[in-house]
Structure formats: structure tokens, C-alpha cells
Design an enzyme around this catalytic site. Sequence first.
Site, PDB file in Angstrom:
ATOM      1  N   HIS A 111       4.581  -4.648  10.496  1.00 63.25           N
ATOM      2  CA  HIS A 111       5.084  -4.040  11.737  1.00 63.25           C
ATOM      3  C   HIS A 111       5.302  -5.080  12.838  1.00 63.25           C
ATOM      4  O   HIS A 111       4.612  -6.100  12.889  1.00 63.25           O
ATOM      5  CB  HIS A 111       4.088  -3.005  12.285  1.00 63.25           C
ATOM      6  CG  HIS A 111       3.961  -1.775  11.448  1.00 63.25           C
ATOM      7  ND1 HIS A 111       4.700  -0.642  11.679  1.00 63.25           N
ATOM      8  CD2 HIS A 111       3.177  -1.501  10.379  1.00 63.25           C
ATOM      9  CE1 HIS A 111       4.365   0.290  10.789  1.00 63.25           C
ATOM     10  NE2 HIS A 111       3.443  -0.203   9.990  1.00 63.25           N
TER      11      HIS A 111
ATOM     12  N   ASP B 280      -0.219  -3.911   6.189  1.00 59.64           N
ATOM     13  CA  ASP B 280      -0.885  -3.383   7.385  1.00 59.64           C
ATOM     14  C   ASP B 280      -2.345  -3.828   7.461  1.00 59.64           C
ATOM     15  O   ASP B 280      -3.168  -3.154   8.089  1.00 59.64           O
ATOM     16  CB  ASP B 280      -0.826  -1.848   7.411  1.00 59.64           C
ATOM     17  CG  ASP B 280       0.556  -1.325   7.766  1.00 59.64           C
ATOM     18  OD1 ASP B 280       1.461  -2.144   8.023  1.00 59.64           O
ATOM     19  OD2 ASP B 280       0.732  -0.094   7.790  1.00 59.64           O
TER      20      ASP B 280
ATOM     21  N   HIS C  89       0.850  -1.194   0.000  1.00 56.21           N
ATOM     22  CA  HIS C  89       0.000   0.000   0.000  1.00 56.21           C
ATOM     23  C   HIS C  89       0.878   1.234   0.000  1.00 56.21           C
ATOM     24  O   HIS C  89       2.092   1.130   0.151  1.00 56.21           O
ATOM     25  CB  HIS C  89      -1.004  -0.017   1.157  1.00 56.21           C
ATOM     26  CG  HIS C  89      -0.423   0.062   2.532  1.00 56.21           C
ATOM     27  ND1 HIS C  89       0.401  -0.909   3.065  1.00 56.21           N
ATOM     28  CD2 HIS C  89      -0.539   1.005   3.505  1.00 56.21           C
ATOM     29  CE1 HIS C  89       0.740  -0.572   4.308  1.00 56.21           C
ATOM     30  NE2 HIS C  89       0.196   0.593   4.593  1.00 56.21           N
TER      31      HIS C  89
ATOM     32  N   ASP D 279       5.587   4.763   5.291  1.00 54.81           N
ATOM     33  CA  ASP D 279       6.440   3.822   6.034  1.00 54.81           C
ATOM     34  C   ASP D 279       6.556   2.468   5.321  1.00 54.81           C
ATOM     35  O   ASP D 279       7.205   1.553   5.830  1.00 54.81           O
ATOM     36  CB  ASP D 279       5.950   3.655   7.485  1.00 54.81           C
ATOM     37  CG  ASP D 279       4.561   3.060   7.593  1.00 54.81           C
ATOM     38  OD1 ASP D 279       3.642   3.544   6.902  1.00 54.81           O
ATOM     39  OD2 ASP D 279       4.390   2.097   8.362  1.00 54.81           O
ATOM     40  N   HIS D 280       5.942   2.359   4.129  1.00 60.50           N
ATOM     41  CA  HIS D 280       6.073   1.138   3.316  1.00 60.50           C
ATOM     42  C   HIS D 280       6.697   1.421   1.946  1.00 60.50           C
ATOM     43  O   HIS D 280       7.012   0.490   1.213  1.00 60.50           O
ATOM     44  CB  HIS D 280       4.707   0.455   3.147  1.00 60.50           C
ATOM     45  CG  HIS D 280       4.132   0.045   4.473  1.00 60.50           C
ATOM     46  ND1 HIS D 280       4.116  -1.257   4.907  1.00 60.50           N
ATOM     47  CD2 HIS D 280       3.625   0.788   5.489  1.00 60.50           C
ATOM     48  CE1 HIS D 280       3.603  -1.303   6.122  1.00 60.50           C
ATOM     49  NE2 HIS D 280       3.298  -0.061   6.502  1.00 60.50           N
TER      50      HIS D 280
ATOM     51  N   HIS E 236       1.314   3.921   1.910  1.00 56.39           N
ATOM     52  CA  HIS E 236       1.809   4.687   3.061  1.00 56.39           C
ATOM     53  C   HIS E 236       3.338   4.818   3.044  1.00 56.39           C
ATOM     54  O   HIS E 236       4.041   3.891   2.669  1.00 56.39           O
ATOM     55  CB  HIS E 236       1.355   4.036   4.376  1.00 56.39           C
ATOM     56  CG  HIS E 236      -0.098   4.286   4.674  1.00 56.39           C
ATOM     57  ND1 HIS E 236      -0.820   3.507   5.527  1.00 56.39           N
ATOM     58  CD2 HIS E 236      -0.945   5.253   4.221  1.00 56.39           C
ATOM     59  CE1 HIS E 236      -2.069   3.971   5.604  1.00 56.39           C
ATOM     60  NE2 HIS E 236      -2.169   5.026   4.809  1.00 56.39           N
TER      61      HIS E 236
ATOM     62  N   HIS F  47      -7.592  -0.755   5.359  1.00 57.70           N
ATOM     63  CA  HIS F  47      -6.529   0.104   5.913  1.00 57.70           C
ATOM     64  C   HIS F  47      -6.284   1.229   4.908  1.00 57.70           C
ATOM     65  O   HIS F  47      -6.263   2.403   5.280  1.00 57.70           O
ATOM     66  CB  HIS F  47      -5.267  -0.727   6.146  1.00 57.70           C
ATOM     67  CG  HIS F  47      -4.104   0.052   6.668  1.00 57.70           C
ATOM     68  ND1 HIS F  47      -4.061   0.571   7.941  1.00 57.70           N
ATOM     69  CD2 HIS F  47      -2.929   0.421   6.081  1.00 57.70           C
ATOM     70  CE1 HIS F  47      -2.909   1.212   8.112  1.00 57.70           C
ATOM     71  NE2 HIS F  47      -2.206   1.142   7.002  1.00 57.70           N
TER      72      HIS F  47
HETATM   73 FE    FE Z   1       2.550   0.827   8.253  1.00 64.27          FE
HETATM   74 ZN    ZN Z   2      -0.048   1.635   6.574  1.00 67.77          ZN
END
Ligand code: FE
Ligand code: ZN
Length: 254
Positions: A170, A132, A57, A61-62, A59, A115
Amino acid sequence: MTPLAIELVPCLSDNYAYLVRDADAGLTAVVDPSEAPPVRKALAAKGWTLTHILNTHHHFDHTGGNADLKKEFGAEVVGPGKDASRFTGLDTGVDETTGWRFGARGVRVMEIPAHTSSHIAFVVDDIAFTGDTLFAMGCGRLFEGTPAMMWSSLSKLMTLPDATRIFCGHEYTQSNGRFALTLEPGNAALVARMKDVDAARANGRPTIPSTMGLEKKTNPFLRPGSPELRKTLGMESASDVEVFAETRKRKDNF
Ligand code: FE
Ligand code: ZN
């Protein structure tokens, strides 16, 4: 066919990226690179050259490492085609109808929104990268979907064989497990798992991968049918979606 090798790459404070190595084809993918430096270091330690970047996805942090890694290795970026506008540098958009190929292997793409609206999982051999959406003993927050949508996505993942190894985005397992215990303190599989998780974390070891079978026994978000969980919530006669929604709500405030 040589089995795929998977390397965990801890990123940022609690993210995991994963290197996926096909030794026969000489291909190496990274799943959800939060940032480039730890991925670069892990590749160098193995002597592998990056060929593909897979994103579950959009985001940051990915995907935060996408640009640097693409520039450095010329790696092909593969992600949810339905979300191309929110990706920079997406080369190959995939969905359930296209699937994907990694060397000689077919990769199943599962669309598991909630998400984010276009979140996907990559499934290859007995391995699932769930980003996530499904965490060890947890699930992602509903940023772009309803409880019904997330329950449907998780139900889709639950059709995978119990032996499927779950690699998620995570290291949230310990806090997820503490929450799970508030709902099902009498779940022996959950109590036993938490002992293992606490020991792993005390030694700085990852709790990933999990398996689908273990998740079905211990993850409260996959267990809306559990009589104990329903009793704790006072929702003995509610629907699975209603129980899931209340579980998610309580976790948001845990
Ligand atoms: Fe994440
Ligand atoms: Zn995420």
C-alpha cells in the site's frame, strides 16, 4: 542475467500490484493483483504476457484480480501453501521449506505471520515483496497474530541486507511518517525522509520502493530499541516486544 524489471501498478485507492519481468526467460509475474483492469493495461503497455500471479496473503485487496487474470492468461497462481483453503484457484502453495523458482532464479519465501496467519514475503535478487507486513515507515495491522508474532516477523525481514529494495502492498507512507514523527521528532533521518515523501506525494509520485536500510533508520516499528521512541512512550526499561506492542496500539488509534 538481465536484471528483473519491476513495474508499479496502482490499484484500487492505495494498493500497489507489481509486474516482475524476467526478460531472459520471457516470464512476467504480477504480485498481489487487487483487480485485473490496471494490471491488464500495464501488461499491454509493456507488451508483456502474464505467466504467474504471486500472492503474499489472501486478503481481497491483494487477490481480487486473480480469477480474471488466470482466466485471461492461464497464469499460474502461487501463494502461501499453509492457507490453501482461503484461496480460490491457488495452483502452487509455497512456504519457507519449498521456496520457489522464477526462471533461472531462486526465490526465497519468508513466512511472516501476524497480519494474517500465513502471510509470506517473496525475496528475489535484491527485491522483497512484503505485502501488508512491512510498509514504508509502517507495519500491517495484527488481524491474526500477536505483537510478539509480528515483532518476530519484522525481525526476520530485518535480517535482509540493508540494500534490499522493499516493495509493499500500500501507499501508506505519508500517514505512516506523520505517526512516526510523533514518536521520534528528533530523528534526523526520519525528518529528512518525510521531506522527500511529502514532495513525492505532492507531485503524485509513489514513495515505493524503500530500502531495508532506510526502514531501519526511520520505521518506528523496527525501532523499539530507540532511546527517543522509548522516552516518548515512557517505556525506557520495557522489552522490545512491549515497546513494539505499544507502538502498534498507538498507530491503531492515530
Ligand atoms: Fe492490503
Ligand atoms: Zn491485507
